[in-house]
Write an enzyme that holds these catalytic residues in place. Structure first.
Site, PDB file in Angstrom:
ATOM      1  NE  ARG A   1      -3.361  -3.046   0.257  1.00  0.00           N
ATOM      2  CZ  ARG A   1      -3.974  -3.647   1.266  1.00  0.00           C
ATOM      3  NH1 ARG A   1      -3.210  -3.958   2.443  1.00  0.00           N
ATOM      4  NH2 ARG A   1      -4.957  -4.187   0.960  1.00  0.00           N
TER       5      ARG A   1
ATOM      6  CG  HIS B   1      -5.766  -8.726  -0.998  1.00  0.00           C
ATOM      7  ND1 HIS B   1      -5.911  -7.435  -0.682  1.00  0.00           N
ATOM      8  CD2 HIS B   1      -6.372  -9.415  -0.459  1.00  0.00           C
ATOM      9  CE1 HIS B   1      -6.608  -7.260   0.461  1.00  0.00           C
ATOM     10  NE2 HIS B   1      -7.135  -8.571   0.581  1.00  0.00           N
TER      11      HIS B   1
ATOM     12  CD1 TRP C   1      -3.550  -4.885   8.462  1.00  0.00           C
ATOM     13  CD2 TRP C   1      -2.834  -5.687   6.365  1.00  0.00           C
ATOM     14  NE1 TRP C   1      -3.557  -6.438   8.395  1.00  0.00           N
ATOM     15  CE2 TRP C   1      -3.093  -6.851   7.198  1.00  0.00           C
ATOM     16  CE3 TRP C   1      -2.417  -5.716   5.305  1.00  0.00           C
ATOM     17  CZ2 TRP C   1      -2.999  -8.149   6.704  1.00  0.00           C
ATOM     18  CZ3 TRP C   1      -2.107  -6.998   4.739  1.00  0.00           C
ATOM     19  CH2 TRP C   1      -2.589  -8.099   5.375  1.00  0.00           C
TER      20      TRP C   1
ATOM     21  CD  GLU D   1      -5.016  -0.622   4.094  1.00  0.00           C
ATOM     22  OE1 GLU D   1      -4.315  -0.839   4.881  1.00  0.00           O
ATOM     23  OE2 GLU D   1      -5.704  -1.495   3.677  1.00  0.00           O
TER      24      GLU D   1
ATOM     25  CD1 TRP E   1      -7.089 -13.236   8.470  1.00  0.00           C
ATOM     26  CD2 TRP E   1      -8.181 -11.097   8.744  1.00  0.00           C
ATOM     27  NE1 TRP E   1      -8.301 -12.921   7.435  1.00  0.00           N
ATOM     28  CE2 TRP E   1      -8.615 -11.806   7.435  1.00  0.00           C
ATOM     29  CE3 TRP E   1      -8.558 -10.082   9.217  1.00  0.00           C
ATOM     30  CZ2 TRP E   1      -9.627 -11.005   6.720  1.00  0.00           C
ATOM     31  CZ3 TRP E   1      -9.682  -9.353   8.415  1.00  0.00           C
ATOM     32  CH2 TRP E   1     -10.118 -10.054   7.241  1.00  0.00           C
TER      33      TRP E   1
ATOM     34  CG  ASP F   1      -5.909 -11.464   2.501  1.00  0.00           C
ATOM     35  OD1 ASP F   1      -5.164 -11.982   1.447  1.00  0.00           O
ATOM     36  OD2 ASP F   1      -5.770 -10.431   2.941  1.00  0.00           O
ATOM     37  CD  GLU F   2      -9.854  -8.515   3.586  1.00  0.00           C
ATOM     38  OE1 GLU F   2     -10.485  -7.814   4.141  1.00  0.00           O
ATOM     39  OE2 GLU F   2      -8.660  -8.206   2.935  1.00  0.00           O
TER      40      GLU F   2
ATOM     41  CE1 TYR G   1      -4.600  -8.588  11.566  1.00  0.00           C
ATOM     42  CE2 TYR G   1      -6.215  -7.139   9.960  1.00  0.00           C
ATOM     43  CZ  TYR G   1      -5.466  -8.317  10.241  1.00  0.00           C
ATOM     44  OH  TYR G   1      -5.381  -9.283   9.401  1.00  0.00           O
TER      45      TYR G   1
ATOM     46  CG  ASP H   1      -2.743  -6.036  -1.056  1.00  0.00           C
ATOM     47  OD1 ASP H   1      -3.655  -5.925  -1.603  1.00  0.00           O
ATOM     48  OD2 ASP H   1      -2.891  -6.464   0.156  1.00  0.00           O
TER      49      ASP H   1
HETATM   50  C1  ACM Z   1      -6.284  -9.465   6.290  1.00  0.00           C
HETATM   51  O1  ACM Z   1      -6.595  -8.617   7.080  1.00  0.00           O
HETATM   52  N1  ACM Z   1      -7.192  -9.308   4.943  1.00  0.00           N
HETATM   53  C2  ACM Z   1      -5.571 -10.476   6.466  1.00  0.00           C
END
Ligand code: ACM
Ligand code: ZN
Length: 618
Positions: free
Chosen positions: A166, A270, A480, A482, A403, A336-337, A430, A195
């Site tokens: 990011r 991602h 993370w 961002e 997570w 993930d996601e 986090y 990502d």
């Molecule tokens: C995550 O927070 N997407 C691993």
């Protein structure tokens, strides 16, 4: 009697000598057992440092750097045993010593300091504990308290994850923080290298991943969630990547510091930077498809195609290079996601789904993960994935990073289902979440994760049996990226919460003590971090202010609060900054509407510890 009171008693008994011992009190993470005696070891330039012969190439340069930087001392270093009567610090390997892997015995006596361990990690960790008895002022000849420390890690996995996609952070930043974090016995650096907003690792077979995938259009100054997509024409100036030489340098540097570097290549979701670099890995051709690296926000249509053979061939090429570059036995593939909207419309994905009788896109994800798992296993690596890889058929043999919490409880189900599991609770670990009152902190997700909450985390769920507990490899805090464009901001989010996470990961719950930890930070570690030029947050000292308006009586009930203990809140109601001569907060008070309240936290010396909180009642 609690550990804390034992220490207090010790200060009282020692009287004038307490200055030496007071320094030893500031260990982070807190060791398993510590006992002091009244004697001291005098560390000066005549001290000889002895290391095991097989580690001399790595350990001597490291120790020489630290003794010089911490204390200004140029000592003599050798792998030969000390002469009789020669004052020395010895690092000794001994397979019979009763400590675990990476544990150590540290014995400081008037004539010698000996660190004994079974392995390199133990010697390294024992030295870090010793360093925390060094004074921070007046380096040179120093008196170290005689003591015996026996210490073992609670968990083998004590991780920090950094998302450099990011916002790219340069190699020098990575090196700096591996150095600092390893001094807190962190031993895993999880590098989130890819990502939607940038691919950060050179892959020689696929140069476009960094020629195109590492760069994005500049949206600096626009909120992360409101950024306009990039067009093909505009210049791509924001980004960066690590060459394979950079990565080798980081790995070697980390190894000296007992840190293993674990790469993450995040697929199938991602992956916008990946499909922007190699659009044939996307599901279908669309005349108006946007194949630019994402500039922020969420990137829909960011998944690679799960139905094309070319996806797996490509990923095999990537994984082969990553596996060859990183000596770690682990390779993290994300998982993930994954936004599966393009899979639902894709003829290749739907074809594979029906050929394999897959019920839905969740099962297609599981199919994808299993194919990638095969590729990872062929490289003799253990695959790690975020807990989404448990969906569908799961991924037997993989290691899980748990997570999610709430609707999913992988922290319980993964170890119950036999998976080695690393706890990375988004609620406690986090570090991208803000750490003080949101209106006083830089922009971030509007969730407050104060230092004390990180510190208080218990990674082992009580539902687990002893056998399942054994599957918990450890704990990891994740930053993370961002909202952290700059190095200063990353440091601000990492510290001191990474130190709290380090203690959660290293120390047994029975030696943890919030008051001792917060005092250790205030009195020693913040000064150490200043010396390391780390831009840590002092948000733990912020006063939280809230009030309830009683409209019937036309008055406000004001509440002031702090996560710390042992410090005093002083406040004013007339607009001036508080000092220790202002009103001391003893409990909620009544004020008239529109009153400006200013509050601060002060230590016993009357020093303002954090920022001043300012609110105006409605
Ligand atoms: C995550 O927070 N997407 C691993
Ligand atoms: Zn597809």
């Amino acid at each position: 009697m609690s550990k804390y009171f034992t220490y207090i008693l010790f200060f009282l008994i020692l009287g004038f000598n307490h200055q030496v011992v007071a320094q030893a009190y500031h260990f982070v993470p807190q060791p398993e057992s510590v006992s002091f005696s009244e004697e001291v070891f005098i560390l000066d330039k005549n001290t000889k440092v002895v290391v095991p012969k097989k580690f001399r190439g790595v350990l001597i340069p490291y120790l020489a750097e630290k003794f010089h930087d911490d204390l200004g001392l140029n000592l003599t270093y050798s792998y030969r045993n000390p002469e009789k009567g020669e004052k020395h610090i010895q690092f000794k390997l001994d397979k019979r010593v009763s400590v675990k892997d990476e544990g150590y015995l540290l014995e400081v006596q008037p004539a010698s300091i000996v660190v004994t361990a079974k392995d390199y990690g133990g010697l390294f960790n024992g030295f870090q504990t010793l360093r925390q008895t060094f004074p921070l002022e007046n380096p040179g000849t120093v008196k170290l308290p005689a003591m015996t420390v026996k210490d073992n890690p609670r968990f083998a996995w004590r991780g920090i994850m950094l998302d450099v996609s990011r916002h790219f952070q340069p190699k020098e930043f990575i090196l700096k923080h591996i150095d600092v974090l390893s001094s807190y016995k962190v031993n895993k650096f999880h590098w989130h290298l890819t990502d939607d907003q940038g691919w950060r690792i050179e892959i020689k077979k696929y140069p476009n991943l960094t020629e195109k995938g590492a760069w994005r259009a500049d949206r600096t100054g626009v909120s992360w969630w409101q950024r306009e997509k990039a067009t093909a024409e505009e210049p791509k100036t924001v980004g960066g990547f690590y060459t394979q030489e950079d990565i080798k340098e980081v790995i070697a540097y980390a190894k000296v510091r007992n840190v293993e570097v674990i790469p993450e290549i995040d697929v199938p979701g991602h992956s916008k930077a990946l499909v922007a670099s190699y659009p044939h890995l996307f599901c279908y051709d669309e005349p108006d498809a946007n194949f630019e690296v994402a500039v922020g926000g969420k990137a829909p249509d960011n998944a690679v195609c799960a139905g094309k053979d070319s996806t797996y061939e490509f990923l095999e090429g990537v994984i082969e290079e990553v596996a060859a570059l990183f000596p770690s036995k682990y390779l993290h593939i994300g998982g993930d996601e994954c936004n599966k909207s393009n899979w639902k419309k894709c003829p290749y994905c739907q074809g594979v789904k029906s050929e394999n009788n897959l019920k839905d896109e969740e099962e297609l994800q599981s199919y994808f993960i299993q194919k990638v798992h095969k590729i990872v296993k062929a490289q003799n690596k253990t695959m790690i994935g975020w807990d989404e890889i448990l969906s569908g058929q799961g991924a037997p043999g993989a290691t899980i990073m748990a997570w999610r919490r709430g609707d999913h409880n992988p922290q319980i189900t993964a170890p119950q289902d036999g998976y080695p599991t690393i706890m990375t609770s988004y609620k406690y670990m986090y570090l991208s979440q803000v750490q003080g009152p949101t209106f006083m902190e830089p922009e971030g997700p509007k969730v407050v994760l104060p230092l004390s909450k990180v510190y208080g985390h218990e990674p082992i769920p009580e539902q687990l049996t002893p056998e399942e507990v054994n599957r918990v490899l450890g704990n990891e805090a994740c930053l993370w990226g961002e909202f952290t464009p700059t190095q200063e901001h990353c440091e601000y989010m990492l510290y001191p919460r990474a130190l709290a996470s380090a203690e959660v990961s290293w120390s047994q719950p029975n030696v943890k003590d919030w008051k001792r930890f917060q005092t250790a930070l205030e009195e020693w570690h913040f000064k150490r971090l200043d010396q390391e030029e780390v831009n840590y947050a002092n948000s733990m000292f912020t006063v939280y202010a809230s009030y309830a308006l009683d409209q019937l009586k036309g008055e406000a009930h004001v509440y002031l609060n702090t996560e710390t203990v042992g410090y005093d809140i002083f406040y004013t109601t007339g607009g001036e900054d508080p000092t220790v001569s202002s009103i001391k907060y003893e409990g909620n008070f009544i004020a008239a509407p529109k009153t400006p309240i200013k509050a601060g936290l002060f230590n016993k010396e009357g020093k303002l510890l954090g920022k001043i909180t300012v609110i105006r009642l409605k």
